[in-house]
Design an enzyme around this catalytic site. Structure first.
Site, PDB file in Angstrom:
ATOM      1  N   ASP A 179       0.847  -1.189   0.000  1.00 34.20           N
ATOM      2  CA  ASP A 179       0.000   0.000   0.000  1.00 34.20           C
ATOM      3  C   ASP A 179       0.882   1.237   0.000  1.00 34.20           C
ATOM      4  OD1 ASP A 179       0.811  -0.226   2.645  1.00 34.20           O
ATOM      5  OD2 ASP A 179      -1.134   0.252   3.506  1.00 34.20           O
TER       6      ASP A 179
ATOM      7  N   PHE B 143       6.648   2.236  -4.491  1.00 32.42           N
ATOM      8  CA  PHE B 143       8.046   2.465  -4.117  1.00 32.42           C
ATOM      9  C   PHE B 143       8.554   3.873  -4.407  1.00 32.42           C
ATOM     10  CE2 PHE B 143       7.796  -2.172  -4.658  1.00 32.42           C
ATOM     11  CZ  PHE B 143       8.268  -2.580  -3.419  1.00 32.42           C
TER      12      PHE B 143
ATOM     13  N   TYR C 114       2.968   4.689   0.805  1.00 33.08           N
ATOM     14  CA  TYR C 114       3.671   5.163   2.005  1.00 33.08           C
ATOM     15  C   TYR C 114       2.689   5.949   2.871  1.00 33.08           C
ATOM     16  CZ  TYR C 114       8.033   4.151  -0.526  1.00 33.08           C
ATOM     17  OH  TYR C 114       9.061   3.537  -1.209  1.00 33.08           O
TER      18      TYR C 114
ATOM     19  N   HIS D  58      11.256  -9.118   0.275  1.00 30.84           N
ATOM     20  CA  HIS D  58      10.941  -7.702   0.091  1.00 30.84           C
ATOM     21  C   HIS D  58      12.196  -6.867   0.333  1.00 30.84           C
ATOM     22  CE1 HIS D  58       8.949  -3.812   0.621  1.00 30.84           C
ATOM     23  NE2 HIS D  58       7.917  -4.346  -0.010  1.00 30.84           N
TER      24      HIS D  58
END
Length: 255
Positions: free
Chosen positions: A71, A84, A73, A198
């Site tokens: 989701d 990102f 930031y 991740h």
């Protein structure tokens, strides 16, 4: 109050989603998001006009690579509507700069592309890298706060339809959440599916497929593998790092 409707989604992606907009899931997402916007519009990120920025910057016809995030930031000043990505004016040595981007930058440098000059990934999106979060909104300070508003059916439908329609896509699945979408992807047309841990925090080194090897000297190789795949299928590779105009070779008419 900002409205939320199917018209917010670019036309090519609406066509891909087909009859989804007649479903109870779409009605529920509309109702839930409009309620949130009515109550907390100033606390929601990204701003509503940027919920579908990833789809606007990367038209369906241009998609070559898909990078799935979770989701947006939830810290102030970061979310842009691209997984990102953050504004380019945030210094890479500041506490605001996310650990996931630091590690993405390390991987790119290890693979020979160079380090990210900043965290803004708009140029990736414009080259066909779909930077797609699996929830497209969040409340400031509350990670995952909009996960249950109804984004999942929309994003799952989009991922599944995209995999079926576009051959030879590269899918970068970093972490368990992104990898949970594997059943939607692996039945697609000749995909290249790249999986690792991740890139955020200490998780970058975990699992039997780390994003970076402990010690930070070896990467998962995803960016180089993506470009090799694209070239193999007669596609232009992604320019992962923008050339620096200050260091680029200078030419003149008299060279």
């Amino acid at each position: 109050m900002p409205l939320f409707s199917a018209a917010d989604i670019p036309e090519d992606w609406r066509a891909l989603l087909g009859d989804y907009f007649e479903s109870p899931e779409w009605q529920a997402l509309q109702t839930n998001l409009r309620s949130e916007l009515n109550q907390n519009a100033d606390q929601i990120r990204p701003e509503p006009q940027n919920f579908f920025k990833a789809l606007a910057l990367t038209p369906l016809a241009n998609v070559k690579v898909v990078i799935l995030g979770q989701d947006p930031y939830h810290s102030p000043g970061l979310a842009q509507g691209l997984a990102f990505s953050i504004p380019r004016d945030i210094p890479s040595n500041s506490r605001q700069f996310p650990s996931s981007l630091r590690n993405i930058s390390k991987a790119l440098a290890i693979e020979g592309f160079g380090a990210l000059p900043h965290g803004d990934l708009h140029t990736w999106a414009e080259q066909g890298v779909l930077l797609l979060n699996t929830a497209l909104s969040v409340k400031l300070g509350e990670a995952g706060s909009h996960t249950n508003l109804g984004w999942k059916p929309l994003i799952d439908k989009l991922i599944s339809a995209l995999a079926q329609q576009k051959p030879h896509l590269v899918w970068m699945l970093w972490g368990g959440h992104a990898q949970s979408k594997l059943p939607l992807i692996e039945s697609g047309i000749d995909p290249l599916i790249l999986q690792s841990s991740h890139p955020s925090g200490l998780g970058v080194y975990k699992t039997d497929r780390p994003f970076l090897q402990p010690g930070g000297k070896v990467s998962c190789g995803h960016f180089a593998k993506a470009n090799e795949w694209l070239l193999k299928h007669q596609e232009l590779p992604i320019v992962w790092i923008e050339p620096n105009p200050e260091t680029a070779p200078q030419t003149t008419l008299f060279d």
